[in-house]
Design a protein around this motif. Structure first.
Motif, mmCIF file in Angstrom:
data_model
loop_
_atom_site.group_PDB
_atom_site.id
_atom_site.type_symbol
_atom_site.label_atom_id
_atom_site.label_comp_id
_atom_site.label_asym_id
_atom_site.label_seq_id
_atom_site.Cartn_x
_atom_site.Cartn_y
_atom_site.Cartn_z
ATOM 1 N N VAL A 1 0.622 1.813 3.102
ATOM 2 C CA VAL A 1 -0.188 0.603 3.029
ATOM 3 C C VAL A 1 -0.107 0.107 1.587
ATOM 4 C CG1 VAL A 1 -2.370 1.812 2.570
ATOM 5 C CG2 VAL A 1 -2.411 -0.441 3.624
ATOM 6 N N ILE A 2 -0.032 -1.209 1.425
ATOM 7 C CA ILE A 2 0.165 -1.807 0.104
ATOM 8 C C ILE A 2 -1.170 -2.218 -0.505
ATOM 9 C CG2 ILE A 2 1.296 -3.654 -1.186
ATOM 10 C CD1 ILE A 2 3.111 -4.007 1.326
ATOM 11 N N ASN A 3 -1.366 -1.843 -1.759
ATOM 12 C CA ASN A 3 -2.450 -2.391 -2.566
ATOM 13 C C ASN A 3 -1.783 -3.386 -3.505
ATOM 14 O OD1 ASN A 3 -4.322 -3.040 -4.523
ATOM 15 N ND2 ASN A 3 -5.195 -0.974 -4.609
ATOM 16 N N PRO A 4 -1.908 -4.683 -3.242
ATOM 17 C CA PRO A 4 -1.164 -5.673 -4.024
ATOM 18 C C PRO A 4 -1.587 -5.767 -5.485
ATOM 19 C CG PRO A 4 -2.667 -6.758 -2.503
ATOM 20 C CD PRO A 4 -2.717 -5.290 -2.191
ATOM 21 N N GLY A 5 -2.698 -5.175 -5.843
ATOM 22 C CA GLY A 5 -3.148 -5.206 -7.228
ATOM 23 C C GLY A 5 -2.605 -4.049 -8.053
#
Length: 155
Positions: free
Chosen positions: A135-139
């Protein structure tokens, strides 16, 4: 709110390894809008080994300022028609090789293409993210650190 306890968190940029290709680490751009992952390659030549089709190519893993090339061979999985970032439809060679991200390792399909004008030499697409349960944490960037391949653990 739903939680994702079984998924590993990654940032928009990550270090990955492709040990079967002799690549200990390369920066990858995470792109959930791309289905298939892509590797910057040139001089792609098909050949036959033990009745199977293989490809020999030069993988470009450095930066524009500090180029680095790795001579690679991999079994050809297929050809795939892909719409590139500039909207052109291309037919690309597809290989499958193990990807190492942090301490995880799993097989990923990569299309071989020219990414010379791109800042990142590898694009990590959503199929790889699904298979790796990511899962991506865009920050965030480089959450997983350097890939833990056998060679990087020894040296």
């Amino acid at each position: 709110m739903k939680t994702f306890d079984h998924l590993s968190v990654i940032g928009l940029r990550e270090w990955i390894g492709l040990p079967e290709l002799g690549i200990d680490r390369v920066r990858a751009k995470v792109d959930s809008g791309a289905k298939t992952s892509a590797l910057h390659a040139s001089d792609i030549v098909t050949f036959y080994r033990d009745g199977e089709t293989w490809v020999r190519f030069k993988a470009h893993t450095g930066t524009r300022r500090h180029p680095r090339d790795v001579e690679c061979e991999a079994r050809l999985v297929s050809f795939r028609r892909v719409r590139s970032s500039n909207g052109q439809l291309q037919e690309r060679h597809v290989i499958r090789t193990d990807l190492v991200l942090g301490d995880q390792r799993w097989p990923v399909d990569f299309t071989l293409t020219c990414r010379e004008s791109m800042r990142y030499r590898v694009l990590l697409g959503c199929s790889a993210m699904l298979d790796g349960q990511l899962v991506i944490n865009p920050g965030q960037r480089f959450v997983q650190g350097f890939p833990q391949t056998d060679r990087t653990l020894r040296g």
